[in-house]
Design a protein around this motif. Structure first.
Motif, PDB file in Angstrom:
ATOM      1  N   ALA A  68      13.653 -23.386  85.376  1.00 30.88           N
ATOM      2  CA  ALA A  68      14.005 -24.399  86.500  1.00 30.88           C
ATOM      3  C   ALA A  68      15.023 -23.624  87.407  1.00 30.88           C
ATOM      4  O   ALA A  68      15.643 -22.562  86.969  1.00 30.88           O
ATOM      5  CB  ALA A  68      15.005 -25.507  85.526  1.00 30.88           C
ATOM      6  N   THR A 158      15.901 -36.055  71.957  1.00 32.74           N
ATOM      7  CA  THR A 158      16.101 -35.733  73.240  1.00 32.74           C
ATOM      8  C   THR A 158      17.612 -35.789  73.798  1.00 32.74           C
ATOM      9  O   THR A 158      17.881 -36.136  75.008  1.00 32.74           O
ATOM     10  CB  THR A 158      15.312 -36.587  74.326  1.00 32.74           C
ATOM     11  N   CYS A 162      18.251 -29.791  77.292  1.00 38.30           N
ATOM     12  CA  CYS A 162      16.989 -28.774  77.444  1.00 38.30           C
ATOM     13  C   CYS A 162      15.902 -29.526  76.567  1.00 38.30           C
ATOM     14  O   CYS A 162      14.638 -29.240  77.130  1.00 38.30           O
ATOM     15  CB  CYS A 162      17.522 -27.500  76.734  1.00 38.30           C
ATOM     16  N   MET A 165      14.484 -32.404  78.870  1.00 45.00           N
ATOM     17  CA  MET A 165      13.505 -31.826  79.908  1.00 45.00           C
ATOM     18  C   MET A 165      12.329 -31.570  79.537  1.00 45.00           C
ATOM     19  O   MET A 165      11.107 -31.846  80.217  1.00 45.00           O
ATOM     20  CB  MET A 165      14.511 -30.790  80.570  1.00 45.00           C
ATOM     21  N   ASP A 168      10.244 -34.601  78.392  1.00 43.02           N
ATOM     22  CA  ASP A 168       9.787 -35.563  79.643  1.00 43.02           C
ATOM     23  C   ASP A 168       8.607 -34.761  80.368  1.00 43.02           C
ATOM     24  O   ASP A 168       7.489 -35.459  80.513  1.00 43.02           O
ATOM     25  CB  ASP A 168      10.797 -35.633  80.392  1.00 43.02           C
ATOM     26  N   GLU A 169       8.603 -33.598  80.481  1.00 41.99           N
ATOM     27  CA  GLU A 169       7.563 -32.924  81.114  1.00 41.99           C
ATOM     28  C   GLU A 169       6.056 -32.880  80.383  1.00 41.99           C
ATOM     29  O   GLU A 169       4.899 -33.095  80.765  1.00 41.99           O
ATOM     30  CB  GLU A 169       7.800 -31.170  81.436  1.00 41.99           C
ATOM     31  N   LEU A 245      21.488 -26.359  83.702  1.00 40.24           N
ATOM     32  CA  LEU A 245      21.050 -27.296  82.710  1.00 40.24           C
ATOM     33  C   LEU A 245      21.921 -27.527  81.559  1.00 40.24           C
ATOM     34  O   LEU A 245      22.367 -28.813  81.451  1.00 40.24           O
ATOM     35  CB  LEU A 245      19.782 -26.955  82.114  1.00 40.24           C
TER      36      LEU A 245
END
Length: 422
Positions: A68, A158, A162, A165, A168-169, A245
């Motif tokens: 990121a 979740t 980290c 993220m 989710d991806e 993050l």
């Protein structure tokens, strides 16, 4: 040209809004999630060609592990197209020629890892689902309640920014940079001691590029059962690869992954003899020239090789083409709908230029009575089905390098045996 399913329902036309309804209507019973496409990825040869044309290898070595922001990533995002044969490894290898030497070398090294994984899977098949060098030691009977609790919860909770993220991806895009794949595999097995095969199955279900060859190789390397040591995931990697993050995380002041995880205990395993040497490298690799026993009347396409340059497809521009969604296999695997949408998009595009039939069922039953031309696929399921069908013409698989006969016990051992493409 028209494409139809075995039930007689027309396959979708090309377009962003057709593949999802098709999967929802005909394949919903085979998937593990609500039907949707992958954000940021479209199936098809045109999408694959555009992705390759847009990829500039400059800066790859320095930025390939960046997580990121997404705009700073150097990863190519070509793997879904490579996985399904829309882009050949040799085409991708040649594409980066002339780029900065360090970047070209690093990128091509990653392509070689892909090829090594394919060689390993072609030789060992389902045995890659077992530890090949050493295995993780399961907790002893009567292990502490803390250990039991740690292994009974979902390692990919979740609650951590980290992990959230990355998950989710995975669930929206069906693709992850290699760095976060290592993070999650390490978090699953190295820190939490959860069975690596279960985590690998979850990756396989959702990744557009999910393959038993590359996926298993990555998990075995990360957990230390296929390498000299495990990869540890801790806060320092997040701060370095995804700056800022950690500051958004509810656990920023009491981070549960602040420290490097303790290395897991390993136990020795008996290595399969085929890992050290292959007495039949020609069988493993498949034919090196076209093998013909008759005249084909149909081209059989597999999910390993869906590109316009598939050798059997290219050799027979006038023959009808059949692709079968393997219903018994998919019912067992329960893949994400994103993967099937990607395949339907690819097939819909192909159906605009070829006489294509798309079927859902047992490939052996669907293809019975046809005289088939096909491209050899280096996966065990292909051989199982091909020997029960009337395959009269088999085209070679387009290896980047053909499999050697010597040791595949490590990437370096394999690397010393092969001859790089010019």
């Amino acid at each position: 040209m028209a494409a139809d399913i075995s039930t007689g329902v027309p396959a979708p036309a090309t377009g962003e809004d057709t593949a999802v309804p098709f999967v929802a209507r005909h394949l919903r019973h085979l998937v593990c999630d609500d039907v949707r496409g992958a954000v940021g990825f479209r199936g098809g040869q045109a999408a694959a060609d555009a992705a390759l044309a847009a990829f500039d290898v400059t800066g790859y070595a320095a930025r390939r592990n960046q997580v990121a922001p997404a705009s700073a990533r150097g990863a190519s995002q070509l793997s879904p197209y490579i996985r399904h044969g829309l882009l050949g490894l040799r085409d991708v290898w040649d594409h980066v020629a002339g780029g900065p030497a360090r970047d070209v070398a690093k990128f091509r090294d990653e392509l070689l890892w892909q090829e090594y994984g394919r060689h390993l899977y072609a030789r060992l098949g389902p045995r890659t689902g077992r530890a090949l060098r050493r295995d993780l030691t399961p907790p002893a009977p009567g292990a502490s309640t803390e250990t039991a609790a740690r292994q009974s919860t979902d390692p990919w909770d979740t609650d951590l920014a980290c992990v959230a993220m990355v998950m989710d991806e995975l669930h929206t895009r069906g693709w992850l940079v290699n760095q976060t794949r290592m993070w999650m595999a390490s978090h699953w097995s190295v820190r939490h001691g959860a069975p690596w095969r279960d985590g690998e199955d979850r990756f396989f279900a959702h990744l557009l590029d999910g393959s038993r060859a590359a996926n298993r190789l990555g998990w075995q390397w990360t957990t230390g059962i296929g390498s000299s040591k495990p990869y540890g995931f801790s806060r320092s990697q997040v701060e370095r690869r995804a700056p800022g993050l950690c500051g958004q995380c509810p656990h920023r002041d009491r981070c549960p992954i602040q420290e490097w995880p303790d290395p897991p205990a390993h136990r020795a395993v008996d290595r399969p003899a085929a890992l050290r040497a292959d007495p039949r490298p020609g069988f493993t690799a498949g034919p090196d020239t076209v093998e013909t026993t008759g005249v084909a009347d149909t081209v059989w396409l597999t999910a390993e090789s869906l590109g316009n340059d598939d050798p059997a497809l290219a050799a027979h521009p006038a023959l009808p083409v059949v692709f079968v969604f393997d219903e018994p296999l998919l019912a067992r695997l329960r893949l994400s709908s994103k993967r099937l949408v990607f395949l339907v998009e690819t097939l819909a595009e192909l159906g605009t230029t070829r006489d294509l039939t798309v079927a859902v069922g047992d490939p052996v039953a669907v293809l019975a009575g046809r005289r088939l031309a096909v491209t050899h696929a280096p996966v065990p399921g292909f051989r199982t089905r091909a020997r029960r069908l009337d395959v009269v013409e088999t085209h070679p698989w387009p290896w980047l390098v053909r499999p050697p006969s010597g040791s595949l016990a490590s990437f370096s051992a394999w690397r010393h045996q092969i001859r790089l493409p010019s």
